[in-house]
Every structure is written in structure tokens, then in C-alpha cells.
Design a protein around this motif. Structure first.
Motif, PDB file in Angstrom:
ATOM      1  N   VAL A   1      31.759  74.907  44.416  1.00 10.45           N
ATOM      2  CA  VAL A   1      32.903  75.075  45.313  1.00 10.45           C
ATOM      3  C   VAL A   1      33.764  76.242  44.865  1.00 10.45           C
ATOM      4  N   VAL A   2      34.096  77.079  45.800  1.00  9.94           N
ATOM      5  CA  VAL A   2      35.110  78.106  45.566  1.00  9.94           C
ATOM      6  C   VAL A   2      36.365  77.655  46.298  1.00  9.94           C
ATOM      7  N   ILE A   3      37.478  77.675  45.570  1.00  8.82           N
ATOM      8  CA  ILE A   3      38.689  77.120  46.164  1.00  8.82           C
ATOM      9  C   ILE A   3      39.851  78.060  45.900  1.00  8.82           C
ATOM     10  N   GLY A   4      40.808  78.111  46.823  1.00  6.62           N
ATOM     11  CA  GLY A   4      41.969  78.967  46.611  1.00  6.62           C
ATOM     12  C   GLY A   4      42.996  78.784  47.712  1.00  6.62           C
ATOM     13  N   THR A   5      44.186  79.281  47.440  1.00  2.00           N
ATOM     14  CA  THR A   5      45.243  79.280  48.450  1.00  2.00           C
ATOM     15  C   THR A   5      45.245  80.651  49.127  1.00  2.00           C
TER      16      THR A   5
ATOM     17  N   ASN B   1      45.281  72.587  43.440  1.00  2.00           N
ATOM     18  CA  ASN B   1      44.929  72.234  42.051  1.00  2.00           C
ATOM     19  C   ASN B   1      44.389  70.811  41.960  1.00  2.00           C
ATOM     20  N   LEU B   2      45.040  69.928  42.689  1.00  2.00           N
ATOM     21  CA  LEU B   2      44.622  68.523  42.631  1.00  2.00           C
ATOM     22  C   LEU B   2      43.212  68.373  43.187  1.00  2.00           C
ATOM     23  N   VAL B   3      42.971  69.007  44.325  1.00  2.00           N
ATOM     24  CA  VAL B   3      41.630  68.945  44.917  1.00  2.00           C
ATOM     25  C   VAL B   3      40.604  69.544  43.950  1.00  2.00           C
ATOM     26  N   GLY B   4      40.966  70.675  43.342  1.00  2.00           N
ATOM     27  CA  GLY B   4      40.050  71.323  42.405  1.00  2.00           C
ATOM     28  C   GLY B   4      39.719  70.428  41.219  1.00  2.00           C
ATOM     29  N   MET B   5      40.760  69.829  40.658  1.00  2.00           N
ATOM     30  CA  MET B   5      40.558  68.930  39.523  1.00  2.00           C
ATOM     31  C   MET B   5      39.650  67.762  39.892  1.00  2.00           C
ATOM     32  N   LEU B   6      39.930  67.184  41.043  1.00  2.00           N
ATOM     33  CA  LEU B   6      39.162  66.003  41.451  1.00  2.00           C
ATOM     34  C   LEU B   6      37.714  66.370  41.749  1.00  2.00           C
ATOM     35  N   LEU B   7      37.509  67.500  42.403  1.00  2.00           N
ATOM     36  CA  LEU B   7      36.140  67.935  42.685  1.00  2.00           C
ATOM     37  C   LEU B   7      35.404  68.164  41.372  1.00  2.00           C
ATOM     38  N   SER B   8      36.103  68.812  40.457  1.00  2.00           N
ATOM     39  CA  SER B   8      35.484  69.155  39.193  1.00  2.00           C
ATOM     40  C   SER B   8      35.086  67.898  38.427  1.00  2.00           C
TER      41      SER B   8
ATOM     42  N   GLY C   1      31.953  65.970  39.578  1.00  2.00           N
ATOM     43  CA  GLY C   1      30.624  66.544  39.411  1.00  2.00           C
ATOM     44  C   GLY C   1      30.402  67.852  40.135  1.00  2.00           C
ATOM     45  N   PHE C   2      31.415  68.367  40.804  1.00  2.00           N
ATOM     46  CA  PHE C   2      31.276  69.671  41.449  1.00  2.00           C
ATOM     47  C   PHE C   2      31.582  70.768  40.430  1.00  2.00           C
ATOM     48  N   GLU C   3      30.949  71.910  40.647  1.00  2.00           N
ATOM     49  CA  GLU C   3      31.295  73.082  39.851  1.00  2.00           C
ATOM     50  C   GLU C   3      32.351  73.837  40.652  1.00  2.00           C
ATOM     51  N   VAL C   4      33.538  73.933  40.107  1.00  2.00           N
ATOM     52  CA  VAL C   4      34.666  74.464  40.871  1.00  2.00           C
ATOM     53  C   VAL C   4      35.099  75.808  40.327  1.00  2.00           C
ATOM     54  N   HIS C   5      35.234  76.776  41.206  1.00  2.00           N
ATOM     55  CA  HIS C   5      35.783  78.075  40.847  1.00  2.00           C
ATOM     56  C   HIS C   5      37.089  78.256  41.583  1.00  2.00           C
ATOM     57  N   ASP C   6      38.174  78.128  40.825  1.00  2.00           N
ATOM     58  CA  ASP C   6      39.516  78.175  41.422  1.00  2.00           C
ATOM     59  C   ASP C   6      40.022  79.605  41.368  1.00  2.00           C
ATOM     60  N   LEU C   7      40.216  80.204  42.535  1.00  2.00           N
ATOM     61  CA  LEU C   7      40.646  81.605  42.600  1.00  2.00           C
ATOM     62  C   LEU C   7      42.158  81.744  42.528  1.00  2.00           C
ATOM     63  N   GLY C   8      42.877  80.619  42.475  1.00  2.00           N
ATOM     64  CA  GLY C   8      44.336  80.691  42.359  1.00  2.00           C
ATOM     65  C   GLY C   8      45.011  80.784  43.714  1.00  2.00           C
ATOM     66  N   VAL C   9      46.139  81.497  43.744  1.00  2.00           N
ATOM     67  CA  VAL C   9      46.933  81.577  44.968  1.00  2.00           C
ATOM     68  C   VAL C   9      46.920  82.999  45.498  1.00  2.00           C
ATOM     69  N   ASN C  10      47.364  83.117  46.760  1.00  2.00           N
ATOM     70  CA  ASN C  10      47.494  84.438  47.400  1.00  2.00           C
ATOM     71  C   ASN C  10      46.169  85.192  47.320  1.00  2.00           C
ATOM     72  N   VAL C  11      45.093  84.513  47.752  1.00  2.00           N
ATOM     73  CA  VAL C  11      43.749  85.058  47.595  1.00  2.00           C
ATOM     74  C   VAL C  11      43.321  85.762  48.896  1.00  2.00           C
TER      75      VAL C  11
END
Lengths: 220, 496
Positions: free
Chosen positions: A95-99, A110-117, A120-130
Motif C-alpha cells: 500500500v502506498v498512502i498519503g495525504t 497515520n492511523l490507517v497506515g499503522m493499522l494496515l501495517s 500484514g500490509f507493506e505500507v509506504h507512507d508518503l506523508g502529507v501534501n503529496v
């Protein structure tokens, strides 16, 4: 004997004690417990317990975030062992995730990213203002199955549409699924912009991600 | 390490300057001398005369030295106790506490939404809901049971509350001699009259009649309670513009005169017996003559007279948190919430009135759960701004970093419960979508659901079977001659 070790792992996650989680992970390695077993029978049950408590209203956002952080610390310790053993943890999906651009709200993301991670998901959090370009590049780089787009403002949620268009233009759609979230987002909005789903809350986002990955596999 | 500077304030509300409190009391003393107070119980009159008051028929002129003597013996603080004997309501301790309003004649029917005459079964339901809500420090004998003969109604509703609750109780008699059997009943619950006097569980509301009258009913209750050393709570009701001066300050003077006379009568009969400076005043609405309990001036009267009572060193009571509205609508929430907040800020020891609709005529379990939220908000405000960390913000902001990772700080988890009130689901903070998905529940619907949850979770507090049998025998013996039904209304529901 492993039961005691598993209990310490579960406890560390439930308490949100990252140091204890790292220590329990190290102890597991020292005791010869396979890393995957430690994750599945030690740390994950703690995460599930916290998730259930949160869903029931008995636990709160800080409990959830601290538990997820503890889980992450344990995974960091176990990861090199997995690689050494040439075992890949079965990843539920990438999963690629960002605001989205123009928006700097990230609590929900962040909460969604943490929970996905931790689910068992591999999460790549791009942060905000992406920017759309960064989303596209990250999806290509990480061979993502899912993109999660967060927006808190009615003025920035239109950016979700732009990003879907950019993914389309890059030829990544439809195999890459898009899920959208944020306070102003509705199911109607998700359909309108051609997203594959939205969720009301973080727990629902995990369920949605599991469904989307399942659907992706079925289509392949 | 020395203490860091910057103490937070405890919020409070006062309406009178110290000199104005003095002037109010001066005029109240003046009224006790001229025109004096009407006292319609011969024994109370004899006690006053014996102590040096000037008596002409039922008019008693009370000199200041009698008032001073009474105030010297009246205790500044005392506790009501729960069934286990632990202090649970602390009068005069600087703690604000709440109980449901008393003596509604109707209930808001949860199914139909109608106001209908209240029954014993309704009281059982109300007691269970109030028992489950920590917002209520005490129970009250919240309604008049229409299916119980009036002659035993006061004793009987106290009995039903005792069956279903372990909390302290605010109650009251319906007749001059009504406290006698009620005190007997409380003594059974407490384990004897001495135990009851030492650790009283109930306080009795006793009302003077405006203006400046202690009827046989009120005066007799004061005497009997003082002698039993069971707490009395004076509920003076100046109705500004109707049965008292139209000015708020004038009504507060009348309140003070009535209550000072009450303290004198009470302390003459039982020096040192506990008594509360309370009331249920209101303005009179000049359009119709009704006495609105939700009016802001009604709340102001409570704030002001409570300030006078505190200046005298007496425990205080007020009647706030009720509404004149008829259903759980915006008016009900507005008036009740403001009343609870104003009363709390005034530092009143015990505030009665929750659950009440229609100017104290109608009690509602659903409103009790709504009012519990307003009470919790008022209490949160009283808790004020805390300074639980070594630096106010610096350490947390540095730890959270530019990514604002506050939710992941252990401090956040450790401190948020103290910083934030967590309301029940009666308070809607869902997203619009979630609310629509739930079927758009309004306040009333959410309150009904919460009442059902509380009723389902209620467990009857332990009551010694021998004590329960003795209480039942007493109620039957007193009640059957008055026409009380032998099957004892509400008892089956209370024991279910």
C-alpha cells in the motif's frame, strides 16, 4: 515455555510498550522462536486485542497508536532474521498512502497506515501534501496493490480525483486499487471520482484493503 | 526543584459583593423583627417564645441574638451516607453534587411521548437509571406514585427507593407528622436510630411558604427531624414578583429571612442537628403567571441565596437543571445544561432538578441520562485547567516532532482521560454519514437507547433480607389502613 514468550509479546503490544516489544522480539530470536511464529502467535494477537478494544470503545486512539508503534519496533527487530532465513513474511498487499497535495492533516492517514501495517500490509507512507507525481512514482517503485488517498478538507479532496487521473494516465489503473478517506469523503464521492472504495474509519479501511486485494487477486 | 509558577484558577460564579451579602442579611434580620414570621405549629411557637421571641398569635418576632445562637450551633458540614455507611454526599465540603428532581406528578412515557400520571413502577425505573449514572450522587424520591394512597405516598416512595438503591436519598414528607414513619423506615435500613443519626442516609426537604411563613407542616417537620438528628433541607421558594419582591435581590432577602427563621426553629429543637440552606425559587412570568424553572433569573436567585448561605457557614442546596420544556428538545437541553453549569459554578453543595420537564411537574428517565451529560460537562469545567507535566508543552511538542506525532506520545495516553471528558453516546459526535447510517437518531432516541442499556445493566444493590422484610412489614402496617393495595405496587418490579 514459548507460551510465556508469546504472552510477553502480546503484553508489550497491548501495553504499547515499544521497548518491551523490541526486547521480546530479541528474546524470541535468542530462544530460537522462528520470527514468523513470533509475529503470528505473539505480537499479532496483541494487535488484534487492541483493535477489538478500540472498536468496542474501551480503548482509544493513543492506545491504538502506541500498540502499533510497539508492533512496528518488534517487526524492525525481526525483519533481519526473516531476511537471514530467506523467509518472506506473507504480505497481505503493498500500500502506498498519503495525504493529498495542499492538505497537511495526517492523523487519520497515520492511523490507517499503522493499522494496515500491523495487519500484514507493506505500507509506504508518503506523508502529507503529496503531489500526484509522487504518488505515481511511489506506486511504480513499490509495485503497490493499493493507493490510499487522504483529504480532510472539501477544498483538497478534489485532489483525490486528480491523482486517480494521474494513475490512469500512467497506465496503472485498474490493477492498482484506490481507496479514499477523510472527513468530507463519502461513498458517492468515491464512486464519482472512480475510486474503488472508501471507509468511514480506520478499522473499516483495513477491511476494505483486504477486500480490494482479494478482488485484485481474483481478477488476475 | 522549586514549584513552577502559574496556578490555574478554580472557576466560580458570584453575583453579590460581600457588602451586599451583609445588607441582605441585615434586611432579613429586620424582617424577622418586623413584620416577623408566621409560625403555625404551637410547639414551634412555644419553643420560640421560651427562647425569648416576641409572640402575638402566630406571628413571631425573632431577635438577632436567637438567630446568632442558632447559627452558632448549626453544623457547617455533614455527610449523607450510602447503604454501606460510607460518606457519599458531602455538604459543606466544597464539592458540587447532583440528584434528580423530586415529586413530579407525571412521567414522560418513553413509548408514547405523552405526559401521564406517574406510578410506582415508574419510580422503580427512575431509581434504576439514577442508580446506574455516576452523575447522580444521590437518589431522590423523584415522583408521586399515583397508584399509592396519598396518606402513605411519602413513606411508600422512600420504601421503593430503598429497595432499589444504595445511594443517599433526598426525600420529604407529605404531612406534618409524615417524617415519623419515614425516619422509622430509614432507621431499619441504617440498623437503628442511633446509627441513622450517626450516619444519615437521607435528607428531608422542608418548605416554608412564601412570604415568611412556617406552616404547621413545615415547622413540625423541622422539629421532628431535628430531634431525630436526621438532616433537614430548607426549600424556600420566593416567587419573584408573585409571592416575593420582583427584584431578584428582594427575593433573596425574603429567602434569607425564611431560612434564618427555619434554622432558629430547628436548632431550638435539636441544637447541632444538620440543616441545609436550600431552595427552589423562581421568577413569575408576567405574561401568564407561571413560575419557570428554566429561566436564567431562577438560576441567578439560586446563585445569590447560596452565596448568602455560604457566608453564614451553612451547607447549601439549589434547584437547577430542570426545564419548562415538555420533551427532550433543544429548549430542554439549553435550560437544563445552563442551570447545571450555573449551579456548579456557584459551588452549591447539592443541586436537585435533573430529569425534570414541564416546570418540575414531569420526571423523565430519558432526561436523566441527558442531564447526566450536562452535569458531567459542568463538573469538567469545575475541574479547571490542570498542569500535570513538568513543561506545559515544550517536551511534548519536541517529542511529537514536525509530523505532529502527538497521538503516539505515551503522555497523550497517560493524560487524555484527565484532560478530556468522554461523553456517553447520548452526545452525538459521529460523522454525518455515520449518523445517517444509524437512522438519524435525535437526542430523544439516543437517550431512550441509553436508558434501555442502563436498565439492562442494573443490578439491585444488596439488601439484607431481614431488613427488607422488616421494612415491608412497616410499610404494610402503615399503608393498609390508608388503603394501600396489599400486593404493594411497584414491589414486584423492584424485586425483578
Amino acid at each position: 515455555m514459548n507460551d510465556t514468550a508469546f504472552e510477553a509479546m502480546r503484553r508489550a503490544v497491548v501495553d504499547g510498550d515499544a521497548d518491551a516489544a523490541a526486547a521480546a522480539a530479541s528474546a524470541a530470536i535468542a530462544a530460537g522462536i522462528p520470527p514468523l511464529v513470533a509475529i503470528d502467535e505473539g505480537f499479532m494477537p496483541g494487535m488484534k486485542e487492541v483493535g477489538a478494544g478500540f472498536a468496542a470503545g474501551d480503548l482509544f486512539l493513543p492506545d491504538m497508536m502506541l500498540a502499533a508503534r510497539a508492533m512496528q519496533r518488534a517487526l524492525n527487530v525481526l525483519e533481519p532474521e526473516l531476511q537471514k532465513a530467506a523467509v518472506e513474511r506473507a504480505v497481505a498487499g503493498r500500500v502506498v498512502i498519503g495525504t493529498v497535495a495542499g492538505d497537511i492533516h495526517e492523523i487519520g492517514k497515520n492511523l490507517v497506515g499503522m493499522l494496515l501495517s500491523t495487519s500484514g500490509f507493506e505500507v509506504h507512507d508518503l506523508g502529507v501534501n503529496v503531489s500526484p507525481e509522487r504518488f505515481v512514482a511511489a506506486v511504480q517503485e513499490h509495485r503497490a496493490d493499493i493507493v490510499g488517498l487522504s483529504a480532510l478538507l472539501t477544498t483538497t479532496m478534489t485532489g483525490q480525483r486528480t491523482i486517480i487521473a494521474a494513475l490512469q494516465a500512467a497506465g496503472l489503473r485498474p490493477p492498482v486499487k484506490v481507496m479514499v478517506g477523510g472527513a468530507p469523503v463519502t461513498g458517492a464521492w468515491a464512486s464519482e471520482i472512480g475510486a474503488d472504495g472508501y471507509s468511514e474509519d480506520a478499522m473499516g479501511a483495513v477491511e476494505l484493503a483486504k477486500r480490494l486485494v482479494g478482488a485484485g487477486e481474483a481478477a488476475r | 526543584m522549586s514549584a513552577l509558577p502559574g496556578a490555574p484558577l478554580r472557576p466560580s460564579l458570584r453575583l453579590l459583593g460581600d457588602d451586599l451579602v451583609g445588607r441582605i442579611l441585615d434586611e432579613a434580620h429586620e424582617l424577622l423583627r418586623d413584620p416577623g414570621v408566621r409560625v403555625q405549629d404551637p410547639e414551634a411557637v412555644a419553643l420560640l417564645a421560651g427562647a425569648g421571641a416576641e409572640v402575638a398569635g402566630e406571628v413571631v418576632r425573632i431577635p438577632a441574638r436567637l438567630v446568632a445562637a442558632a447559627l452558632a450551633t448549626a453544623p457547617g458540614s455533614f455527610d449523607l451516607h450510602d447503604r454501606s455507611g460510607a460518606p457519599a454526599v458531602r455538604y459543606g465540603a466544597g464539592v458540587v453534587q447532583f440528584d434528580p428532581g423530586s415529586s413530579g406528578v407525571n412521567v414522560l412515557d418513553p413509548a408514547t411521548g405523552d405526559h401521564r400520571p406517574s406510578t410506582a413502577d415508574d419510580l422503580v425505573r427512575l431509581v434504576r437509571v439514577a442508580e446506574m449514572l455516576p452523575a447522580y450522587d444521590a437518589q431522590s424520591t423523584a415522583i408521586v406514585c399515583g397508584d399509592v394512597p396519598a396518606g402513605v405516598g411519602d413513606l411508600y416512595r422512600l420504601f421503593l427507593v430503598l429497595l432499589g438503591s444504595a445511594k443517599p436519598i433526598v426525600t420529604g414528607a407529605f404531612s406534618p407528622r409524615g417524617t415519623t414513619a419515614m425516619v422509622d423506615l430509614l432507621a431499619l435500613d441504617a440498623g437503628g436510630r442511633e446509627a441513622l443519626a450517626a450516619r444519615p442516609r437521607a435528607v428531608f426537604d422542608v418548605c416554608p411558604s412564601p412570604p415568611l411563613t412556617w406552616t404547621e407542616f413545615g415547622a413540625r417537620n423541622l422539629l421532628d427531624l431535628a430531634r431525630a438528628r436526621v438532616p433537614a433541607e430548607m426549600v424556600s421558594m420566593p416567587l419573584a414578583g408573585g409571592a416575593a419582591p420582583v427584584t431578584l435581590v428582594g427575593s433573596v432577602v425574603q429567602h434569607a429571612a425564611e431560612c434564618l427563621a427555619g434554622v432558629v426553629i430547628h436548632q431550638l429543637a435539636g441544637p447541632g442537628a444538620p440543616i441545609v440552606w436550600g431552595g427552589a425559587p423562581s421568577i413569575v412570568d408576567m405574561r401568564t403567571g407561571v413560575t419557570p424553572m428554566g429561566a436564567i433569573e431562577t438560576a441567578m436567585l439560586d446563585v445569590a441565596y447560596a452565596q448568602v448561605g455560604r457566608a453564614l457557614g451553612l451547607p447549601t442546596h439549589g434547584y437547577l437543571g430542570a426545564t419548562d420544556g415538555k420533551v427532550l428538545d433543544a429548549q430542554a437541553g439549553l435550560e437544563s445544561g445552563i442551570g447545571a453549569l450555573v449551579g456548579a459554578l456557584a459551588g452549591i453543595d447539592l443541586i436537585s432538578g435533573a430529569g425534570m420537564l414541564d416546570s418540575l411537574r414531569c420526571q423523565s428517565a430519558e432526561k436523566l441520562v441527558l442531564d447526566a451529560e450536562g452535569i458531567a460537562m459542568a463538573r469538567r469545567l469545575l475541574g479547571g485547567v490542570a498542569t500535570p507535566t513538568a513543561t506545559l508543552a515544550t517536551a511534548m511538542i519536541r517529542a511529537a516532532g514536525p509530523e505532529a506525532r502527538f497521538l503516539e506520545q505515551p503522555e497523550t495516553r497517560r493524560l487524555f482521560r484527565g484532560e478530556q471528558l468522554l461523553p456517553s453516546p447520548v452526545i452525538d459526535r459521529a460523522s454525518l454519514r455515520a449518523w445517517e447510517d444509524e437512522g438519524r437518531p435525535d437526542t430523544r432516541a439516543r437517550a431512550r437507547e441509553r436508558v434501555e442499556e442502563l436498565l439492562a445493566a442494573y443490578r439491585r444493590p444488596a439488601l439484607d433480607p431481614g431488613v427488607e422484610a422488616a421494612m415491608t412489614d412497616l410499610v404494610r402496617a402503615v399503608g393498609v389502613p390508608h388503603g394501600l393495595a396489599a400486593d404493594l405496587p411497584g414491589v414486584a418490579a423492584a424485586r425483578a
